[in-house]
Design a protein around this motif. Structure first.
Motif, PDB file in Angstrom:
ATOM      1  N   TRP A 114       1.959   6.432   1.355  1.00  0.00           N
ATOM      2  CA  TRP A 114       1.635   5.128   1.898  1.00  0.00           C
ATOM      3  C   TRP A 114       0.516   5.254   2.911  1.00  0.00           C
ATOM      4  CZ3 TRP A 114       5.872   8.006   2.903  1.00  0.00           C
ATOM      5  CH2 TRP A 114       6.156   8.328   4.233  1.00  0.00           C
ATOM      6  N   ARG A 143      -1.072   3.631   6.583  1.00  0.00           N
ATOM      7  CA  ARG A 143      -0.708   2.888   7.783  1.00  0.00           C
ATOM      8  C   ARG A 143      -1.946   2.794   8.666  1.00  0.00           C
ATOM      9  NH1 ARG A 143       3.150   7.723  10.086  1.00  0.00           N
ATOM     10  NH2 ARG A 143       1.505   9.262  10.032  1.00  0.00           N
ATOM     11  N   PRO A 146      -7.249   3.589   7.682  1.00  0.00           N
ATOM     12  CA  PRO A 146      -5.813   3.855   7.656  1.00  0.00           C
ATOM     13  C   PRO A 146      -5.547   5.352   7.467  1.00  0.00           C
ATOM     14  CG  PRO A 146      -6.506   3.000   5.543  1.00  0.00           C
ATOM     15  CD  PRO A 146      -7.708   2.953   6.444  1.00  0.00           C
ATOM     16  N   LEU A 160      -2.965   2.338  12.148  1.00  0.00           N
ATOM     17  CA  LEU A 160      -2.462   2.422  13.516  1.00  0.00           C
ATOM     18  C   LEU A 160      -3.639   2.298  14.469  1.00  0.00           C
ATOM     19  CD1 LEU A 160      -0.043   5.425  12.957  1.00  0.00           C
ATOM     20  CD2 LEU A 160       0.537   2.995  12.996  1.00  0.00           C
ATOM     21  N   LYS A 211       0.848  -1.196   0.000  1.00  0.00           N
ATOM     22  CA  LYS A 211       0.000   0.000   0.000  1.00  0.00           C
ATOM     23  C   LYS A 211       0.882   1.244   0.000  1.00  0.00           C
ATOM     24  CE  LYS A 211      -4.270  -1.819   0.639  1.00  0.00           C
ATOM     25  NZ  LYS A 211      -4.015  -3.137   0.156  1.00  0.00           N
ATOM     26  N   CYS A 212       1.997   1.199  -0.706  1.00  0.00           N
ATOM     27  CA  CYS A 212       2.919   2.322  -0.780  1.00  0.00           C
ATOM     28  C   CYS A 212       3.333   2.534  -2.226  1.00  0.00           C
ATOM     29  CB  CYS A 212       4.156   2.040   0.070  1.00  0.00           C
ATOM     30  SG  CYS A 212       5.439   3.297  -0.072  1.00  0.00           S
TER      31      CYS A 212
END
Length: 119
Positions: free
Chosen positions: A24, A26, A43, A28, A7-8
């Protein structure tokens, strides 16, 4: 040239083979929440372009590719940004909206807020 890693996405300057930008996602959760945290299923976007390569369409390219892939996996994406960030206009063009009541005083004394895009 843009390269995709999970996903980057990374943009490479073809003349020098130097990375000039990346975007990208992430996810978390729990105690590791980021500044743009909305919920455990959303994300956060992170994007960076080297200063000398900004305003050349690289961010637009990176977001176009990343969002196309992200739509297949997530219902939305969030981000956190400073109110003075010139990229706020770019985010709005793609459909991000400022989340109500998300403004905070950031670590340098300015205003930051969360934005979210729903697919």
């Amino acid at each position: 040239m843009s390269l995709f890693f999970g996903k980057c996405f990374t943009t490479i300057l073809e003349s020098s083979n130097q990375p000039v930008g990346a975007a990208w996602l992430r996810l978390l959760t729990g105690e590791n929440k980021g500044y743009g945290y909305v919920d455990d299923r959303t994300p956060e976007l992170a994007i960076a372009i080297l200063p000398q390569h900004r305003n050349k369409g690289i961010g637009t390219q990176l977001l176009t590719h990343l969002l196309a892939v992200a739509k297949t996996s997530y219902p939305s994406i969030s981000l956190s940004t400073r109110a003075t960030n010139p990229a706020v206009g770019l985010y709005k063009r793609f459909g991000w909206e400022v989340l109500a009541d998300s403004e905070i005083i950031n670590r340098v004394g300015g205003i930051s807020f969360k934005m979210k895009i729903d697919f």
